[in-house]
Design a protein around this motif. Sequence first.
Motif, PDB file in Angstrom:
ATOM      1  N   VAL B   8     -38.790  21.381 -34.597  1.00 27.59           N
ATOM      2  CA  VAL B   8     -37.061  20.724 -35.129  1.00 27.59           C
ATOM      3  C   VAL B   8     -37.604  18.783 -35.359  1.00 27.59           C
ATOM      4  CG1 VAL B   8     -35.044  20.154 -35.288  1.00 27.59           C
ATOM      5  CG2 VAL B   8     -35.675  21.901 -34.667  1.00 27.59           C
ATOM      6  N   THR B   9     -37.735  18.612 -34.089  1.00 30.17           N
ATOM      7  CA  THR B   9     -37.952  16.744 -33.827  1.00 30.17           C
ATOM      8  C   THR B   9     -39.348  16.943 -34.084  1.00 30.17           C
ATOM      9  OG1 THR B   9     -38.449  17.499 -31.373  1.00 30.17           O
ATOM     10  CG2 THR B   9     -36.130  17.379 -31.949  1.00 30.17           C
ATOM     11  N   ILE B 128     -24.147  15.510 -33.099  1.00 27.78           N
ATOM     12  CA  ILE B 128     -24.006  16.381 -32.932  1.00 27.78           C
ATOM     13  C   ILE B 128     -25.939  16.849 -32.289  1.00 27.78           C
ATOM     14  CG2 ILE B 128     -25.323  18.989 -34.438  1.00 27.78           C
ATOM     15  CD1 ILE B 128     -23.967  17.535 -36.900  1.00 27.78           C
ATOM     16  N   GLY B 129     -25.527  17.141 -30.672  1.00 21.02           N
ATOM     17  CA  GLY B 129     -26.850  17.534 -30.297  1.00 21.02           C
ATOM     18  C   GLY B 129     -27.701  18.778 -30.287  1.00 21.02           C
ATOM     19  N   PHE B 130     -29.113  18.551 -29.868  1.00 22.55           N
ATOM     20  CA  PHE B 130     -28.938  19.906 -30.429  1.00 22.55           C
ATOM     21  C   PHE B 130     -30.464  19.787 -28.839  1.00 22.55           C
ATOM     22  CE2 PHE B 130     -34.423  20.783 -31.673  1.00 22.55           C
ATOM     23  CZ  PHE B 130     -34.158  22.342 -32.138  1.00 22.55           C
ATOM     24  N   PHE B 131     -30.556  21.263 -28.944  1.00 27.73           N
ATOM     25  CA  PHE B 131     -31.438  21.665 -27.291  1.00 27.73           C
ATOM     26  C   PHE B 131     -31.589  22.747 -27.403  1.00 27.73           C
ATOM     27  CE2 PHE B 131     -27.442  19.417 -26.218  1.00 27.73           C
ATOM     28  CZ  PHE B 131     -27.977  18.646 -25.177  1.00 27.73           C
ATOM     29  N   ALA B 132     -32.940  23.213 -26.726  1.00 30.24           N
ATOM     30  CA  ALA B 132     -34.033  24.457 -26.821  1.00 30.24           C
ATOM     31  C   ALA B 132     -33.558  24.423 -25.323  1.00 30.24           C
ATOM     32  CB  ALA B 132     -35.043  24.010 -28.293  1.00 30.24           C
ATOM     33  N   GLY B 133     -35.006  25.328 -25.333  1.00 30.51           N
ATOM     34  CA  GLY B 133     -35.727  25.958 -24.173  1.00 30.51           C
ATOM     35  C   GLY B 133     -35.026  25.932 -22.805  1.00 30.51           C
ATOM     36  N   ILE B 134     -33.409  25.832 -22.556  1.00 33.10           N
ATOM     37  CA  ILE B 134     -32.529  26.603 -21.792  1.00 33.10           C
ATOM     38  C   ILE B 134     -31.887  28.113 -22.388  1.00 33.10           C
ATOM     39  CG2 ILE B 134     -32.468  24.823 -20.787  1.00 33.10           C
ATOM     40  CD1 ILE B 134     -29.942  24.423 -22.369  1.00 33.10           C
ATOM     41  N   SER B 267     -33.380  17.742 -25.575  1.00 34.56           N
ATOM     42  CA  SER B 267     -31.981  16.770 -26.208  1.00 34.56           C
ATOM     43  C   SER B 267     -32.975  16.388 -27.104  1.00 34.56           C
ATOM     44  CB  SER B 267     -31.236  16.981 -25.192  1.00 34.56           C
ATOM     45  OG  SER B 267     -31.233  15.061 -24.894  1.00 34.56           O
ATOM     46  N   ALA B 268     -31.579  16.317 -28.509  1.00 36.41           N
ATOM     47  CA  ALA B 268     -31.936  15.480 -29.310  1.00 36.41           C
ATOM     48  C   ALA B 268     -31.315  15.367 -29.652  1.00 36.41           C
ATOM     49  CB  ALA B 268     -32.889  15.392 -30.088  1.00 36.41           C
ATOM     50  N   GLY B 269     -30.051  14.371 -30.590  1.00 35.06           N
ATOM     51  CA  GLY B 269     -28.865  14.127 -31.360  1.00 35.06           C
ATOM     52  C   GLY B 269     -28.680  13.026 -32.185  1.00 35.06           C
ATOM     53  N   SER B 284     -29.506   5.030 -22.359  1.00 32.64           N
ATOM     54  CA  SER B 284     -30.221   5.590 -20.646  1.00 32.64           C
ATOM     55  C   SER B 284     -30.154   6.795 -21.453  1.00 32.64           C
ATOM     56  CB  SER B 284     -28.550   5.431 -20.061  1.00 32.64           C
ATOM     57  OG  SER B 284     -27.552   6.559 -21.101  1.00 32.64           O
ATOM     58  N   ASP B 285     -30.610   6.718 -22.630  1.00 28.41           N
ATOM     59  CA  ASP B 285     -31.783   7.939 -23.468  1.00 28.41           C
ATOM     60  C   ASP B 285     -33.230   7.341 -22.394  1.00 28.41           C
ATOM     61  OD1 ASP B 285     -29.730   9.128 -23.858  1.00 28.41           O
ATOM     62  OD2 ASP B 285     -29.800   8.358 -26.396  1.00 28.41           O
ATOM     63  N   THR B 286     -33.772   8.846 -22.569  1.00 30.06           N
ATOM     64  CA  THR B 286     -35.862   8.054 -23.031  1.00 30.06           C
ATOM     65  C   THR B 286     -35.997   8.699 -23.655  1.00 30.06           C
ATOM     66  OG1 THR B 286     -35.349  10.648 -22.539  1.00 30.06           O
ATOM     67  CG2 THR B 286     -35.409  10.132 -20.546  1.00 30.06           C
ATOM     68  N   GLU B 287     -36.982   8.018 -23.993  1.00 27.39           N
ATOM     69  CA  GLU B 287     -38.312   7.954 -24.394  1.00 27.39           C
ATOM     70  C   GLU B 287     -38.538   8.786 -25.116  1.00 27.39           C
ATOM     71  OE1 GLU B 287     -38.615   4.499 -25.404  1.00 27.39           O
ATOM     72  OE2 GLU B 287     -39.820   5.049 -27.176  1.00 27.39           O
ATOM     73  N   GLU B 288     -38.649   9.965 -25.032  1.00 24.10           N
ATOM     74  CA  GLU B 288     -38.616  11.503 -25.295  1.00 24.10           C
ATOM     75  C   GLU B 288     -37.298  11.800 -26.670  1.00 24.10           C
ATOM     76  OE1 GLU B 288     -37.986  14.390 -23.228  1.00 24.10           O
ATOM     77  OE2 GLU B 288     -39.681  15.682 -23.588  1.00 24.10           O
ATOM     78  N   VAL B 289     -36.059  11.473 -25.680  1.00 22.63           N
ATOM     79  CA  VAL B 289     -34.803  11.854 -26.236  1.00 22.63           C
ATOM     80  C   VAL B 289     -34.743  10.788 -28.169  1.00 22.63           C
ATOM     81  CG1 VAL B 289     -32.629  11.272 -25.863  1.00 22.63           C
ATOM     82  CG2 VAL B 289     -33.610  12.576 -24.820  1.00 22.63           C
ATOM     83  N   LYS B 290     -35.717   9.381 -27.713  1.00 28.26           N
ATOM     84  CA  LYS B 290     -35.238   8.422 -28.640  1.00 28.26           C
ATOM     85  C   LYS B 290     -36.808   9.375 -29.944  1.00 28.26           C
ATOM     86  CE  LYS B 290     -33.864   4.977 -25.825  1.00 28.26           C
ATOM     87  NZ  LYS B 290     -34.666   4.250 -25.187  1.00 28.26           N
ATOM     88  N   ILE B 291     -37.403   8.828 -29.494  1.00 28.90           N
ATOM     89  CA  ILE B 291     -37.692  10.179 -30.480  1.00 28.90           C
ATOM     90  C   ILE B 291     -38.124  10.935 -30.901  1.00 28.90           C
ATOM     91  CG2 ILE B 291     -40.638  10.985 -31.002  1.00 28.90           C
ATOM     92  CD1 ILE B 291     -41.235   8.593 -28.671  1.00 28.90           C
ATOM     93  N   ALA B 292     -37.595  12.549 -30.349  1.00 28.11           N
ATOM     94  CA  ALA B 292     -37.372  13.589 -30.672  1.00 28.11           C
ATOM     95  C   ALA B 292     -35.452  13.277 -31.727  1.00 28.11           C
ATOM     96  CB  ALA B 292     -36.214  14.535 -29.425  1.00 28.11           C
ATOM     97  N   SER B 293     -34.935  12.670 -31.353  1.00 27.10           N
ATOM     98  CA  SER B 293     -33.739  12.383 -32.326  1.00 27.10           C
ATOM     99  C   SER B 293     -33.844  11.391 -33.270  1.00 27.10           C
ATOM    100  CB  SER B 293     -32.396  11.209 -31.612  1.00 27.10           C
ATOM    101  OG  SER B 293     -31.939  11.733 -30.601  1.00 27.10           O
TER     102      SER B 293
END
Lengths: 305, 305
Positions: B8-9, B128-134, B267-269, B284-293
């Motif tokens: 997805v991301t 809208i938040g998107f989560f996976a792997g939990i 996560s992504a949002g 405060s979002d990590t770089e990973e969250v920004k790219i995933a979003s």
Amino acid sequence: MNLSFETVTSFTHGGSGLPAVAVAGAADDAVLGAVDAGLAAGIGFFLVGNNDEILKTAGKHGLNLGDAVIVDSKNSDEAAICRIAAGLCAEGKAGVLMKGLVGTASFTRAILDKEIGLTEKGSLLSHIGFFAGIGNGKAFLITDAAINILPDVEAKKKILGNAVGAARALGILEPKIALLAPVEKISSKIQSTVDAAELKSWLNGGALGNVVADGPFALDVAASREAARIKGLNSPVAGDVDIYFLPNLDAGNVLYKSLTVFSGASSAGILSGAKVPVVLTSRSDTEEVKIASLGLALQIASSKG
Amino acid sequence: MNLSFETVTSFTHGGSGLPAVAVAGAADDAVLGAVDAGLAAGIGFFLVGNNDEILKTAGKHGLNLGDAVIVDSKNSDEAAICRIAAGLCAEGKAGVLMKGLVGTASFTRAILDKEIGLTEKGSLLSHIGFFAGIGNGKAFLITDAAINILPDVEAKKKILGNAVGAARALGILEPKIALLAPVEKISSKIQSTVDAAELKSWLNGGALGNVVADGPFALDVAASREAARIKGLNSPVAGDVDIYFLPNLDAGNVLYKSLTVFSGASSAGILSGAKVPVVLTSRSDTEEVKIASLGLALQIASSKG
């Protein structure tokens, strides 16, 4: 809160010095596991209910009731059973009250019954959750995840008083309190931020003795010193929280459940605000949670000594 | 939602077919990582802002802007920059809007500006938040964790509409929706339970097409079929949720943060409700969250094609 889950919730190292437990409606499969574990550790029990039904239920599970005192309610009237159990606690014979096979409404009514005297005037019942082994590993309390729906500031002060009392009973003399909200900025549109600001002043002014309170904090800022730092917040509470204070039941319940469901955390919970800690088992609680909750209640009750 | 987080991301497998991104205030360290990753994958960018500042910031990070189009705002007026970027999306030149170094207020104002036309009448912005792997590993959406404070039922319908649209864009044609509250029993004292009951009827009546909605559910009942079973609930949604719907911002935000802080979840949002998905990075979002979003927004935008 440098406490291990086992230190706080285990009572298997001996019951000497630990108070007795009064169980309202003891003919209950759900609480038998906890009673069994308690008896094995030498905890005293008053098992209130119909004598025959209690013996039958215990027999069904092969449980030897040992030194437990059965308090025969003769009839099976829930309200009467609850009043007897609450009375044993009010009189000081038992130091923990535990719900068995009785309705929550009857149970709560007995706790709040002025004639029984288990609650003092002006007190408020609230739920306190105890978690350990997640995040940075520090143990913490969460309140209120189960009782108060939309507390106003005065109710919030009482909920905080209950939680600070529990923290002190667990040996945390100067608890650090994070007042949670969705954002750090105070906004008149977001009641939780307004209340947090007022509660922060009240707490840091010494209303509950030595505590360190900060907020409004979103959960990430409260839980992580790094998240706080990125947002330019330098707080002794961020990343070192003893008590997470939630603004209402919608938020408190979802955090509590999120930690149990998604974090694999060990948890325990009690009701505070009565003269003794109260254990209220839920059908969907695991056996482990029920036993840990009894342990938490015993620990708090014995510390109040 | 049988989707991996990466499916997805991630947009690193090539940008052909993916829409372009308009960045409002591109002279921003915080979004450069995402722009960099996007450029490497062949994504088109409109970088709106002061030409010199954009080039200077890119140079500081050794970033080659390649085929990105710099849209020089000449002056540094935030409002103007936001209007230009929103306009590029309203005109269909860009399919995703991303916030850079501009104030959230100016950014939101441009999105809602009727003359620019990026939002339709009657629409509502929501997160809208998107989560996976939990949990059981299934991916899911959470809404609303960031925008709407105390939505009434009509606003909740729009928030649900945005989330169902996002789920469908991700290939979940018949999303399962859990309407969260602190308890399963409908109580007039707990607004979230009353609203959940109304929304359940509305959703299952086909207002948003094929969906399966259930609730009010506490989070544990929604997330775990076993917890639901113990409480005597047999629901196709329990343990198989595509969309967790939270009753208000206090609850939504704390669940979102709990999952990111305590569950180690990816996560992504995005913001939904405008004609294009919107990426709103937080410091405060990590770089990973920004790219995933950004990836999530591109995925949703391209599916709407």
